[in-house]
Enzyme design. Structure first.
Site, PDB file in Angstrom:
ATOM      1  N   SER A 150       0.866  -1.169   0.000  1.00  0.00           N
ATOM      2  CA  SER A 150       0.000   0.000   0.000  1.00  0.00           C
ATOM      3  C   SER A 150       0.909   1.227   0.000  1.00  0.00           C
ATOM      4  CB  SER A 150      -0.894  -0.038   1.247  1.00  0.00           C
ATOM      5  OG  SER A 150      -1.682   1.117   1.333  1.00  0.00           O
ATOM      6  N   LYS A 176      -1.191  -1.117  -4.388  1.00  0.00           N
ATOM      7  CA  LYS A 176      -2.329  -0.264  -4.009  1.00  0.00           C
ATOM      8  C   LYS A 176      -1.830   1.163  -3.866  1.00  0.00           C
ATOM      9  CE  LYS A 176      -4.768   0.025   0.359  1.00  0.00           C
ATOM     10  NZ  LYS A 176      -5.576  -0.719   1.338  1.00  0.00           N
ATOM     11  N   LYS A 178      -2.684   4.975  -2.829  1.00  0.00           N
ATOM     12  CA  LYS A 178      -3.619   5.844  -2.118  1.00  0.00           C
ATOM     13  C   LYS A 178      -3.921   7.038  -3.021  1.00  0.00           C
ATOM     14  CE  LYS A 178      -3.981   3.695   1.880  1.00  0.00           C
ATOM     15  NZ  LYS A 178      -5.278   3.305   2.474  1.00  0.00           N
ATOM     16  N   ASP A 204      -6.976   3.211  -3.455  1.00  0.00           N
ATOM     17  CA  ASP A 204      -7.739   3.299  -2.208  1.00  0.00           C
ATOM     18  C   ASP A 204      -7.916   4.769  -1.856  1.00  0.00           C
ATOM     19  OD1 ASP A 204      -8.868   3.100   0.311  1.00  0.00           O
ATOM     20  OD2 ASP A 204      -7.226   1.941   1.211  1.00  0.00           O
ATOM     21  N   GLU A 229     -10.903   0.948  -3.822  1.00  0.00           N
ATOM     22  CA  GLU A 229     -11.269   0.719  -2.419  1.00  0.00           C
ATOM     23  C   GLU A 229     -11.870   1.973  -1.793  1.00  0.00           C
ATOM     24  OE1 GLU A 229      -8.063  -1.173  -0.336  1.00  0.00           O
ATOM     25  OE2 GLU A 229      -8.821  -0.677   1.638  1.00  0.00           O
ATOM     26  N   ASP A 254     -13.834  -1.227   2.579  1.00  0.00           N
ATOM     27  CA  ASP A 254     -12.953  -1.381   3.748  1.00  0.00           C
ATOM     28  C   ASP A 254     -13.709  -0.811   4.960  1.00  0.00           C
ATOM     29  OD1 ASP A 254     -11.040  -0.991   5.756  1.00  0.00           O
ATOM     30  OD2 ASP A 254      -9.535  -0.061   4.482  1.00  0.00           O
ATOM     31  N   LYS A 278     -10.225  -6.584   7.656  1.00  0.00           N
ATOM     32  CA  LYS A 278      -9.216  -6.283   8.673  1.00  0.00           C
ATOM     33  C   LYS A 278      -9.811  -6.766   9.982  1.00  0.00           C
ATOM     34  CE  LYS A 278      -7.573  -2.051   6.440  1.00  0.00           C
ATOM     35  NZ  LYS A 278      -7.548  -0.564   6.498  1.00  0.00           N
ATOM     36  N   GLY A 306      -4.430  -4.171   6.013  1.00  0.00           N
ATOM     37  CA  GLY A 306      -3.443  -3.911   7.062  1.00  0.00           C
ATOM     38  C   GLY A 306      -3.658  -2.547   7.673  1.00  0.00           C
TER      39      GLY A 306
END
Ligand code: OSB
Ligand code: MG
Length: 388
Positions: A150, A176, A178, A204, A229, A254, A278, A306
């Site tokens: 990530s 991933k 952000k 995400d 996400e 998420d 998670k 995570g």
């Protein structure tokens, strides 16, 4: 027949006598920026749980420093564990670790990360008492988990391209990125152009958008992301359903999925096609397993997210990710991706092979790594003992 009576699933009774709470500070190797905030140092919250027999388990409370991901923080979780979670568990006999979550749910709303920390610690204790790896006690079947990375929001697209290309070269199975308004379409386009059509890319947003930006988000459809996400509100399912109807890219939820009921609502409404599980966010392993089982029945792929955990929380995540429905790479990067000098607090540290796989430790009971208790005690900035 109860799950714990199935052959190969040992029945374990447990009674906790003591929980020691410790906070340690671990600086991140590189600052981690998401749409809702920046983390430079993790305040890591570890729990050491002692059972009546003397068996010791470990867990990690994944709550953040600030309430920018969920309402909980390390400080609210510490308070909740001391005042309400630990008193429900200490000195009480449970017929198995799956009985802990219901005991924590009764007339006790929220505080899921606080509850999860204690519940997951009970699973580690139970696995050690049964003499089996935690992954096996949970019902895990996979021995290697594909790892993702990530990558936080970078200063410009070129910086993101450099980070993503380095991660692909290291072998990561999922990249991933952000994103947030102003750091999205151009950034993702640059990475797709550099990495080529086959690279497993996703984004995400951590709830940075509104439905009014649906047309803008639809521009991401051009880049073949495996998923997008949590684009919208952290507690919204209806607008996500509307957005999903307007996007080709699968939405992965998420923040929204805080229970098996929310996962069922997601499926009913069509709010997303993938779930990031998670265990801390949903209150622990019992809820994680329920969400996993539900998604599996409905053909919804899941993967393990995570929270920038130390090696203790990572061990719990790896064990969960060994369940058969975890068919997509997790946000389970090796220790060295997170921590610089001094390293992680477990032995051995978490590593990833050149194929981007993390091995599930199956050679010892419990979480499968040793906690460096001396280092944890030396680093502790706050310690509190609950129970005897
Ligand atoms: O949204 O998945 C997220 C970290 C902190 C808060 C929220 C998120 C994340 C991550 C980190 O993406 C994933 C990791 O632990 O490597
Ligand atoms: Mg997320």
């Amino acid at each position: 027949m109860l799950a714990r009576d199935l052959p190969g699933r040992p029945r374990v009774t447990l009674r906790l006598e003591r929980i020691v709470l410790r906070e340690i500070r671990l600086p991140l190797r590189e600052p981690f920026r998401i749409s809702s905030g920046l983390t430079t140092e993790r305040r890591i919250f570890l729990l050491e749980l002692t059972e009546a027999s003397g068996a010791v388990g470990w867990s990690e409370c994944v709550a953040g420093e600030l309430p920018n991901y969920s309402a909980e923080t390390i400080d609210t979780a510490w308070h909740a564990i001391r005042e309400w979670v630990a008193p429900r568990v200490l000195g009480r006999s449970f017929g198995g670790p799956e009985e802990v979550a219901p005991a924590l749910a009764e007339d006790f709303r929220g505080h899921l990360m606080a509850k999860a920390a204690v519940e997951m610690g009970c699973w580690d204790v139970a696995a050690r008492l049964a003499g089996v790896p935690l992954a096996r006690l949970l019902g895990g079947t996979q021995e290697r988990i594909p790892a993702g990375i990530s990558i936080g929001i970078q200063a410009d697209p070129a910086a993101l391209v450099a980070r993503a290309m380095a991660a692909l070269a290291e072998g990561y199975r999922k990249i991933k990125m952000k994103i947030r308004p102003g750091a999205d379409v151009a950034y993702v386009r640059a990475v797709r152009e550099a990495a080529g059509p086959a690279a497993p890319l996703m984004a995400d947003a951590n709830s940075a958008y509104t439905l009014a930006e649906a047309d803008h988000l639809a521009e991401l459809d051009a880049f073949g992301l495996t998923m997008l996400e949590q684009p919208l509100g952290q507690d919204d399912l209806v607008q996500h359903a509307e957005l999903q109807r307007r996007l080709a890219t699968p939405i992965c939820l998420d923040e929204c999925i805080t229970s098996v009921d929310r996962a069922r609502d997601m499926i009913t409404l069509g709010s997303g096609r993938v779930v990031n599980i998670k265990p801390g966010r949903v209150g622990g392993f019992a809820a994680s397993k329920a969400i996993h089982d539900l998604c599996r029945t409905h053909g919804i792929p899941v993967w393990c997210g995570g929270m920038l955990e130390s090696g203790v929380g990572r061990a719990h995540n790896v064990a969960l990710a060994s369940l058969p429905g975890f068919t997509l790479p997790g946000d389970l990067s090796p220790s060295a991706r997170y921590w610089g000098a001094g390293g992680d607090v477990v032995e051995p540290e978490w590593t990833m092979d050149a194929d981007g796989m993390v091995r599930v430790p199956l050679d010892k009971p419990g979480i499968g790594v040793e906690v460096d208790a001396e280092r944890v005690a030396a680093l502790a900035v706050r310690t509190e003992t609950l129970g005897a």
